[in-house]
Design a protein around this motif. Structure first.
Motif, mmCIF file in Angstrom:
data_model
loop_
_atom_site.group_PDB
_atom_site.id
_atom_site.type_symbol
_atom_site.label_atom_id
_atom_site.label_comp_id
_atom_site.label_asym_id
_atom_site.label_seq_id
_atom_site.Cartn_x
_atom_site.Cartn_y
_atom_site.Cartn_z
ATOM 1 N N UNK A 86 0.830 -1.206 0.000
ATOM 2 C CA UNK A 86 0.000 0.000 0.000
ATOM 3 C C UNK A 86 0.867 1.260 0.000
ATOM 4 N N UNK A 87 0.472 2.236 -0.800
ATOM 5 C CA UNK A 87 1.113 3.556 -0.721
ATOM 6 C C UNK A 87 0.036 4.633 -0.711
ATOM 7 N N UNK A 88 0.265 5.657 0.112
ATOM 8 C CA UNK A 88 -0.608 6.841 0.106
ATOM 9 C C UNK A 88 0.282 8.064 0.307
ATOM 10 N N UNK A 89 0.164 8.997 -0.622
ATOM 11 C CA UNK A 89 1.019 10.181 -0.581
ATOM 12 C C UNK A 89 0.183 11.433 -0.462
ATOM 13 N N UNK A 90 0.651 12.370 0.345
ATOM 14 C CA UNK A 90 0.067 13.717 0.364
ATOM 15 C C UNK A 90 1.157 14.653 -0.150
ATOM 16 N N UNK A 101 1.779 6.537 3.919
ATOM 17 C CA UNK A 101 2.016 5.092 3.955
ATOM 18 C C UNK A 101 2.850 4.721 2.736
ATOM 19 N N UNK A 102 3.814 3.818 2.956
ATOM 20 C CA UNK A 102 4.714 3.490 1.846
ATOM 21 C C UNK A 102 5.051 2.005 1.882
ATOM 22 N N UNK A 103 4.805 1.318 0.795
ATOM 23 C CA UNK A 103 5.119 -0.127 0.688
ATOM 24 C C UNK A 103 4.632 -0.899 1.915
ATOM 25 N N UNK A 104 3.443 -0.589 2.343
ATOM 26 C CA UNK A 104 2.935 -1.222 3.570
ATOM 27 C C UNK A 104 2.300 -2.575 3.240
ATOM 28 N N UNK A 105 2.935 -3.630 3.730
ATOM 29 C CA UNK A 105 2.382 -4.977 3.554
ATOM 30 C C UNK A 105 2.232 -5.605 4.932
ATOM 31 N N UNK A 106 0.984 -5.762 5.367
ATOM 32 C CA UNK A 106 0.730 -6.375 6.666
ATOM 33 C C UNK A 106 -0.502 -7.261 6.569
ATOM 34 N N UNK A 116 6.764 3.041 11.125
ATOM 35 C CA UNK A 116 7.698 4.153 11.112
ATOM 36 C C UNK A 116 7.712 4.738 9.711
ATOM 37 N N UNK A 117 7.410 6.032 9.616
ATOM 38 C CA UNK A 117 7.383 6.723 8.330
ATOM 39 C C UNK A 117 6.589 5.943 7.280
ATOM 40 N N UNK A 118 5.411 5.480 7.708
ATOM 41 C CA UNK A 118 4.495 4.843 6.766
ATOM 42 C C UNK A 118 4.796 3.397 6.437
ATOM 43 N N UNK A 119 5.857 2.844 7.062
ATOM 44 C CA UNK A 119 6.193 1.438 6.783
ATOM 45 C C UNK A 119 6.060 0.622 8.056
ATOM 46 N N UNK A 120 5.751 -0.673 7.887
ATOM 47 C CA UNK A 120 5.700 -1.559 9.063
ATOM 48 C C UNK A 120 7.109 -2.064 9.329
ATOM 49 N N UNK A 121 7.626 -1.754 10.525
ATOM 50 C CA UNK A 121 8.969 -2.256 10.827
ATOM 51 C C UNK A 121 8.909 -3.558 11.637
ATOM 52 N N UNK A 122 7.778 -3.799 12.303
ATOM 53 C CA UNK A 122 7.551 -5.070 12.988
ATOM 54 C C UNK A 122 6.069 -5.386 12.934
ATOM 55 N N UNK A 123 5.733 -6.643 12.764
ATOM 56 C CA UNK A 123 4.326 -7.058 12.765
ATOM 57 C C UNK A 123 4.317 -8.511 13.232
ATOM 58 N N UNK A 124 3.887 -8.723 14.490
ATOM 59 C CA UNK A 124 4.174 -10.021 15.107
ATOM 60 C C UNK A 124 3.286 -10.245 16.320
#
Ligand SMILES: Nc1ncnc2c1ncn2[C@@H]1O[C@H](COP(=O)(O)OP(=O)(O)OP(=O)(O)O)[C@@H](O)[C@H]1O
Length: 238
Positions: A11-15, A21-26, A203-211
Motif C-alpha cells: 500500500x502507498x498513500x502520498x500527500x 504510507x509506503x510499501x505497507x504490507x501487513x 515508522x514513516x508509513x512502513x511496518x517495521x515489525x508485525x508479530x
C-alpha cells in the motif's frame, strides 16, 4: 490457520510529495487485540482511514474482512476516530438511544455495562462533559457494538491515569470472551500493552515489525522496550 481481518499488499498513500504510507504490507489476524504503534506522523490514522474506506490507496491492495473497504464493510466496523465531536445538548442516555437506532450491532446492555465500569452517569449532558468523559462516551459507543472489527484511534487520550488503568482492566475483562478484532493506536504504550495479543510498529508509513506480542516479548522485551530500541524513546513518553 489464522484468518486475516485486514490484508495490505504494498500500500502507498502520498500527500503532496510526502508518503503517509509506503510499501505497507501487513496481515492483521482475526479476533486479536492489536496494537498499532508508532510515533507521531508514522501513518496510524491514515491506515485506519484506509481500512474504513475514507482514504483510498494510491497504489497497492487492501482487503478488510475479505472485501474492498467501502460502505458495505463499514456496517461491520466500529470506528473511533481520533478527532471525534459530540452534540452539545444530549445526555449519555440520549447518545445510547441514538446509537441503538443508527449504529449497526449496537447493544444497549453492553453499553450500560461499559458505562457502569467506566463510571459514566447516564444523565450527564455532552456540553457538561470533560474531555476525559467525552473520550469515555466515544469509547463506549464503539465497544458496545457487536461487529467483527473495532478500531480505536487513541481512545485513552484525555482520560486521567488512574481512570485509565481501571478502564483498561475493565476492557481486558470485557473483551476476553468476544470474537472481535480490535485495533488500538495509543501513545500510552506502557499502560496499555498488557491488552495486546499482536502488535504492528509503524515508522514513516512502513511496518517495521508485525508479530504476535509473545514472540516480540521473547525477542525484544516489552512493547515499551521496543520503542526505546527502534525509535530512541525518551523517558516519560514519545
Ligand atoms: N489529509 C492530509 N493531508 C496532508 N497530509 C496528511 C494528511 N493526513 C495525514 N497526512 C500526513 O501523513 C503522515 C501520517 O499521518 P497520520 O495522521 O496517519 O499519522 P499518525 O501516526 O496517526 O500520527 P499521530 O500519532 O500524530 O496521530 C503525516 O506526515 C501527516 O502529516
Amino acid at each position: 490457520m489464522t484468518t486475516a481481518a485486514v490484508n495490505c499488499n504494498q500500500i502507498a498513500k502520498r500527500y503532496g510529495d510526502k508518503y503517509a504510507l509506503e510499501e505497507l504490507s501487513i496481515s492483521i489476524p482475526e479476533n486479536k487485540i492489536v496494537g498499532i504503534l508508532g510515533p507521531n506522523g508514522s501513518g496510524k490514522s491514515t491506515l485506519f482511514r484506509m481500512i474504513t474506506g475514507l482514504v483510498k490507496p494510491d497504489s497497492g491492495e487492501i482487503e478488510v474482512l475479505g472485501k474492498t473497504p467501502g460502505w458495505k464493510t463499514n456496517r461491520d466496523i466500529a470506528y473511533l476516530p481520533d478527532r471525534a465531536r459530540w452534540y452539545p445538548n444530549q445526555t449519555v442516555a440520549d447518545a445510547f438511544q441514538w446509537a441503538e437506532q443508527l449504529l449497526p450491532g449496537f447493544d444497549m446492555d453492553n453499553a450500560k455495562d461499559l458505562a457502569n465500569f467506566m463510571e459514566m452517569d447516564l444523565d450527564l449532558r455532552a456540553n457538561g462533559m470533560s474531555r476525559g468523559q467525552e473520550a469515555r462516551l466515544m469509547l463506549i459507543l464503539c465497544m458496545a457494538r457487536n461487529v467483527p472489527l473495532v478500531i480505536l484511534d487513541e481512545p485513552f487520550s484525555g482520560i486521567d491515569v488512574i481512570s485509565r488503568e481501571r478502564i483498561i482492566e475493565g476492557m481486558i475483562d470485557y473483551l476476553s470472551d468476544r470474537d472481535q478484532t480490535i485495533l488500538i493506536s495509543t501513545h500510552e504504550i506502557y499502560e496499555v500493552e498488557g491488552m495486546f495479543d499482536y502488535a504492528i510498529f509503524l515508522n514513516q508509513g512502513k511496518a517495521i515489525l508485525s508479530e504476535d506480542v509473545e514472540e516480540l516479548r521473547a525477542q525484544y522485551g516489552s512493547m515499551h522496550d521496543i520503542f526505546r530500541q527502534f525509535y530512541g524513546l525518551q523517558k516519560g513518553g514519545f
